[in-house]
Design a protein around this motif. Structure first.
Motif, PDB file in Angstrom:
ATOM      1  N   LEU A   4       3.293 -20.932  -2.460  1.00 11.37           N
ATOM      2  CA  LEU A   4       4.572 -20.258  -2.668  1.00 11.37           C
ATOM      3  C   LEU A   4       4.823 -19.306  -1.513  1.00 11.37           C
ATOM      4  O   LEU A   4       3.899 -18.675  -1.008  1.00 11.37           O
ATOM      5  N   GLY A   5       6.071 -19.213  -1.086  1.00  4.10           N
ATOM      6  CA  GLY A   5       6.385 -18.291  -0.006  1.00  4.10           C
ATOM      7  C   GLY A   5       7.857 -18.288   0.338  1.00  4.10           C
ATOM      8  O   GLY A   5       8.672 -18.876  -0.384  1.00  4.10           O
ATOM      9  N   PRO A   6       8.225 -17.627   1.441  1.00  5.56           N
ATOM     10  CA  PRO A   6       9.629 -17.377   1.751  1.00  5.56           C
ATOM     11  C   PRO A   6      10.400 -18.629   2.135  1.00  5.56           C
ATOM     12  O   PRO A   6       9.834 -19.611   2.617  1.00  5.56           O
ATOM     13  N   THR A  36       8.190 -13.352   0.343  1.00  5.61           N
ATOM     14  CA  THR A  36       6.802 -13.095   0.743  1.00  5.61           C
ATOM     15  C   THR A  36       6.110 -12.203  -0.278  1.00  5.61           C
ATOM     16  O   THR A  36       4.971 -12.461  -0.680  1.00  5.61           O
ATOM     17  N   GLY A  37       6.804 -11.149  -0.709  1.00  3.37           N
ATOM     18  CA  GLY A  37       6.203 -10.212  -1.667  1.00  3.37           C
ATOM     19  C   GLY A  37       5.813 -10.873  -2.980  1.00  3.37           C
ATOM     20  O   GLY A  37       4.763 -10.584  -3.546  1.00  3.37           O
ATOM     21  N   VAL A  38       6.644 -11.787  -3.451  1.00  2.48           N
ATOM     22  CA  VAL A  38       6.353 -12.516  -4.696  1.00  2.48           C
ATOM     23  C   VAL A  38       5.127 -13.403  -4.504  1.00  2.48           C
ATOM     24  O   VAL A  38       4.235 -13.457  -5.364  1.00  2.48           O
ATOM     25  N   GLY A  39       5.073 -14.111  -3.360  1.00  2.00           N
ATOM     26  CA  GLY A  39       3.956 -15.000  -3.086  1.00  2.00           C
ATOM     27  C   GLY A  39       2.632 -14.268  -3.014  1.00  2.00           C
ATOM     28  O   GLY A  39       1.628 -14.707  -3.614  1.00  2.00           O
ATOM     29  N   ILE A  40       2.605 -13.145  -2.303  1.00  4.42           N
ATOM     30  CA  ILE A  40       1.364 -12.369  -2.171  1.00  4.42           C
ATOM     31  C   ILE A  40       0.908 -11.862  -3.536  1.00  4.42           C
ATOM     32  O   ILE A  40      -0.277 -11.941  -3.896  1.00  4.42           O
ATOM     33  N   GLU A  45      -2.842 -12.293  -8.167  1.00  3.90           N
ATOM     34  CA  GLU A  45      -2.966 -12.392  -9.631  1.00  3.90           C
ATOM     35  C   GLU A  45      -3.458 -13.767 -10.092  1.00  3.90           C
ATOM     36  O   GLU A  45      -3.571 -14.019 -11.291  1.00  3.90           O
ATOM     37  N   GLY A  46      -3.716 -14.684  -9.136  1.00  4.52           N
ATOM     38  CA  GLY A  46      -4.299 -15.974  -9.478  1.00  4.52           C
ATOM     39  C   GLY A  46      -3.323 -17.013  -9.980  1.00  4.52           C
ATOM     40  O   GLY A  46      -3.730 -18.048 -10.519  1.00  4.52           O
ATOM     41  N   VAL A  50      -2.095 -20.571  -2.464  1.00  7.71           N
ATOM     42  CA  VAL A  50      -1.782 -20.192  -1.077  1.00  7.71           C
ATOM     43  C   VAL A  50      -0.423 -19.508  -1.059  1.00  7.71           C
ATOM     44  O   VAL A  50       0.527 -19.976  -1.694  1.00  7.71           O
ATOM     45  N   ALA A  51      -0.339 -18.399  -0.329  1.00  6.24           N
ATOM     46  CA  ALA A  51       0.941 -17.718  -0.122  1.00  6.24           C
ATOM     47  C   ALA A  51       1.329 -17.859   1.345  1.00  6.24           C
ATOM     48  O   ALA A  51       0.575 -17.439   2.224  1.00  6.24           O
TER      49      ALA A  51
END
Length: 260
Positions: A4-6, A36-40, A45-46, A50-51
């Motif tokens: 997940l990512g931008p 990005t913030g959501v992915g990290i 949190e498991g 991959v972010a």
């Protein structure tokens, strides 16, 4: 493997995932889009494996990882630039980074301050990204430094929304990833960037895939993949693919800069 990512990186990561799964039919890679913030946060949190990210970890994210006793590994997979965009009807061709900062601070409010030919004082409609966006974080760090956005800056939820806003308003200015701006060349104009308004000889060349580099475009940034260090053995084959000849070709084909 869940990634997940931008939106900046989504199409690139999907291309990697499809190529990787073709060569590794036993491994499924699922790609989702989010800031990005959501992915990290989801990685720590498991919730994902991959972010993808267009910035470094923040102090708060490092603290959260420490609290959760999680160690993250970061791999640089490409470089991108941030493009400053205006409506194609705009006569402006280049902008100094100092003037750009003044526009986003609210010190320059009208286009006649920027385009000498304009006799009428028309308002600048300024578009930005929300705080959780990696593109916004980079813009704040490298353009705004210690300043904040003017309250009149309209914050958009995605790069596509910024492009749509600029395309739909001849008085608009915004910023997105260079690769996305180049794909939308029929909708927006990419401005050349000068390090200072007073020094036009330092204006960067107009970008194209062939000449875009850290040296000739001032807002170049790294793009990363983050994963939990204890999951490295499971994730490594996918990471290796992103750096392979096929992976690097995808980077170049999508308008990013491959890592040497």
């Amino acid at each position: 493997i869940v990634v997940l990512g931008p939106d900046t990186m989504e199409e690139l990561v999907r291309t990697w995932a499809n190529g990787f799964m073709t060569g590794n039919p036993g491994i499924q890679v699922t790609v989702s889009s989010g800031d990005t913030g959501v992915g990290i946060k989801d990685l720590i949190e498991g919730k994902i494996d991959v972010a993808s990210a267009s910035r470094e970890l923040t102090e708060a994210e490092n603290k959260l990882a420490h609290e959760k006793k999680e160690h993250l590994t970061r791999v640089m997979v490409a470089r991108d630039s941030i493009a400053v965009i205006v409506n194609p009807q705009n006569k402006l061709e280049e902008i100094g980074l100092d003037d750009l900062r003044r526009i986003y601070k609210g010190e320059i409010k009208t286009w006649d301050k920027m385009v000498k030919e304009l006799k009428v004082s028309e308002p600048i409609r300024v578009f930005g990204r929300e705080a959780t966006s990696g593109t916004s974080s980079y813009f704040h760090e490298h353009i705004m430094t210690d300043a904040t956005f003017d309250p009149d800056v309209k914050l958009m939820p995605s790069s596509e929304a910024v492009i749509g806003g600029v395309f739909g308003n001849r008085l608009a200015i915004g910023f997105v990833g260079m690769s996305q701006a180049e794909k939308a060349a029929d909708k927006v104009k990419i401005l050349k960037l000068a390090l200072h308004t007073e020094a036009p000889d330092q204006v960067a060349k107009e970008s194209s895939v062939g000449e875009l580099s850290m040296d000739n475009y001032p807002l170049s940034r790294p793009l990363y993949l983050f994963f939990k260090t204890n999951q490295k053995e499971r994730i490594q084959k996918f990471i290796d693919y992103t750096r392979s000849e096929q992976g690097r070709k995808a980077v170049h084909d999508m308008g990013f800069m491959p890592i040497p």
